[in-house]
Every structure is written in C-alpha cells, then in structure tokens.
Write a protein that holds these residues in place. Sequence first.
Motif, PDB file in Angstrom:
ATOM      1  N   GLU A 195       0.490   8.233   5.565  1.00 26.59           N
ATOM      2  CA  GLU A 195       1.523   7.343   6.104  1.00 26.59           C
ATOM      3  C   GLU A 195       1.668   7.524   7.612  1.00 26.59           C
ATOM      4  OE1 GLU A 195       2.699   4.945   4.614  1.00 26.59           O
ATOM      5  OE2 GLU A 195       3.035   5.373   2.497  1.00 26.59           O
ATOM      6  N   MET A 240       8.186   1.505   4.182  1.00 30.53           N
ATOM      7  CA  MET A 240       8.232   2.615   3.224  1.00 30.53           C
ATOM      8  C   MET A 240       7.549   3.868   3.764  1.00 30.53           C
ATOM      9  SD  MET A 240       7.125   0.383  -0.099  1.00 30.53           S
ATOM     10  CE  MET A 240       7.573   1.558  -1.365  1.00 30.53           C
ATOM     11  N   ASN A 247       8.559   7.689   2.864  1.00 29.66           N
ATOM     12  CA  ASN A 247       7.555   8.386   2.050  1.00 29.66           C
ATOM     13  C   ASN A 247       7.230   9.763   2.638  1.00 29.66           C
ATOM     14  OD1 ASN A 247       6.925   6.896  -0.206  1.00 29.66           O
ATOM     15  ND2 ASN A 247       5.057   5.972   0.617  1.00 29.66           N
ATOM     16  N   LEU A 254       0.807  -1.211   0.000  1.00 20.36           N
ATOM     17  CA  LEU A 254       0.000   0.000   0.000  1.00 20.36           C
ATOM     18  C   LEU A 254       0.847   1.271   0.000  1.00 20.36           C
ATOM     19  CD1 LEU A 254      -3.021  -0.965   2.240  1.00 20.36           C
ATOM     20  CD2 LEU A 254      -2.413  -1.721  -0.017  1.00 20.36           C
ATOM     21  N   SER A 255       1.972   1.239   0.707  1.00 21.65           N
ATOM     22  CA  SER A 255       2.826   2.433   0.726  1.00 21.65           C
ATOM     23  C   SER A 255       3.481   2.683  -0.624  1.00 21.65           C
ATOM     24  CB  SER A 255       3.931   2.293   1.782  1.00 21.65           C
ATOM     25  OG  SER A 255       3.395   2.486   3.064  1.00 21.65           O
ATOM     26  N   ASP A 256       3.700   1.613  -1.367  1.00 23.60           N
ATOM     27  CA  ASP A 256       4.259   1.736  -2.710  1.00 23.60           C
ATOM     28  C   ASP A 256       3.259   2.479  -3.603  1.00 23.60           C
ATOM     29  OD1 ASP A 256       5.768   1.329  -5.019  1.00 23.60           O
ATOM     30  OD2 ASP A 256       4.862  -0.634  -5.397  1.00 23.60           O
ATOM     31  N   MET A 282       0.788   4.383  -2.487  1.00 21.58           N
ATOM     32  CA  MET A 282       0.657   5.723  -1.913  1.00 21.58           C
ATOM     33  C   MET A 282       1.773   6.635  -2.439  1.00 21.58           C
ATOM     34  SD  MET A 282      -1.644   6.816   0.051  1.00 21.58           S
ATOM     35  CE  MET A 282      -1.878   8.553   0.083  1.00 21.58           C
ATOM     36  N   GLY A 312      -0.657  -5.577   3.315  1.00 24.25           N
ATOM     37  CA  GLY A 312       0.104  -4.784   2.364  1.00 24.25           C
ATOM     38  C   GLY A 312       0.735  -3.555   2.995  1.00 24.25           C
TER      39      GLY A 312
END
Lengths: 110, 138
Positions: free
Chosen positions: B45, B106, B110, A34-36, A38, B101
């Motif tokens: 995030e 990250m 991010n 999901l962060s990818d 995002m 996920g």
Amino acid sequence: MTVNEIKERLSLTILGGQKGLNNQVSGGYVSDLLSDVMGNADAAQVWITLQTHKNVMAIASLKDLAAVILINNHQPDEDMLGQSNEEGIPVLATSLSAFEVTGKLYELLK
Amino acid sequence: MHFEYQIEGGNFTRAGFASSEIKKMMKQLNVDMGVIKRTVVSTYEAEVNVVAHAFSGTIYVDLDEEKIVIQLQDQGPGIPDIDQAMKEGFSTASSAVREMGFGAGMGLPNIKRNADDFQITSEVNKGTNVKITMFFNK
C-alpha cells in the motif's frame, strides 16, 4: 479442490499460468478494488474481478492467491498474462457475470 | 541488513516489486507467515501510494533478528491534512488511477491496521515519509 477442477466444473477458459492448475483453492474473493483485495483476501483464494492489468498479478502473488477469474469475457493485458505465466498463477476467463460465477463457485466450495 | 529500492512515480508496471522482494527475504529468514502477510499489505500500500501520488521515492529497509523497519521517502506533492488522508474512503487519486481499481481511500487505513508501528510525516510540495515497523516475535 484444485484450480483445474474448478476450471472443468465451471467451464472456464485458461489464458495463462498453467503451471498453477494444481493449486489448492480454499475459497474466493470478489472485488474490483485492489486495496480491498490486498486488505481482505486470503491465501489460496480465487479472485473474481474485471480488472485486467498487471497489478492484479502483483497482488495475486503477494497474497498467495490460487487463481484469478476474469468475468464477462474480459481479456487480460499482455503483461498481466506474462506475469501470470511467470508466477504460475492461473488466469481464467468466463462469459458469466461476477454474480453468476461467484454463485456457482460458492456452491462448489461450500 | 540494509536494502534500498527506488520507486518511479506513475510507473504502475513496477508497483509491488519492492514488496515482493521484502516478502521473499522474510520467507528465507523463516519469519512467521502472519507477520509476513501483514508486512506485505503495509508495504504494498505504501509503495502504491508513492507510485500514484509522488514523482519519485526511495524505500529503505533495515532488518535485524527482532524486526523489520521499512521507510518510504518520496518527493511529491505531500499531504496537507494527514488526519483527513487517514480516513477510510478519502482519496485524491486521479480518475485514471481509480479506473485501475486503486485510489479507493483504503491504502493508509490498511497500513495502519496491519503495521505494528506506523508513522507518517509530510510537507506540502516537498514529500511524504512513511515508516512501518514489524516485530517478529509478537
């Protein structure tokens, strides 16, 4: 190209978010992290994934994505579909793998 | 303008709610789309980090004509080594969180990449504070 045209050309099944079938599609992004998505997906892209929970729709909405395609006949959780309908972001399903559906979508959009 | 949002640790069904509200607010104020996009990535995030790692948290949003400042204060385990936590790929997320996920290590990178200014402080067994600042005319 609209989400609806992609649905027809790739024989996808629409599961929710019909209101967004006329969303314009500029490209696609394939990831189950999901962060990818995002961090790297862009507005008006179609997200190809096997994730089937509600947070997928939260991200699709925050990133202004055009639609979500679930691969390998994965079925969305009920609250994912609920949010898809609420936001008008279509959730589509295919029996194809990520590799196959991505290849076909790439051919359509290039 | 000042707004506050509560975050419940472990409750992923609400994750992203505050980010969505902040996005709507910035759109109404006609903030540049590029700035909104970077704000959304950073805030989401940070919000997910609280849900995934802490017991509870509060988001404080302060907005004026020039900038938006988003502070997230949580009550949780804290981060023993912030430099390590900032490394791409490093994560202490549970396997359940990873299966969704999330937890790919990250999130913090991010935030750093997208925020105009990003500060993080933490105390073990107490909690973590994250401060994100975005300028509108940059």
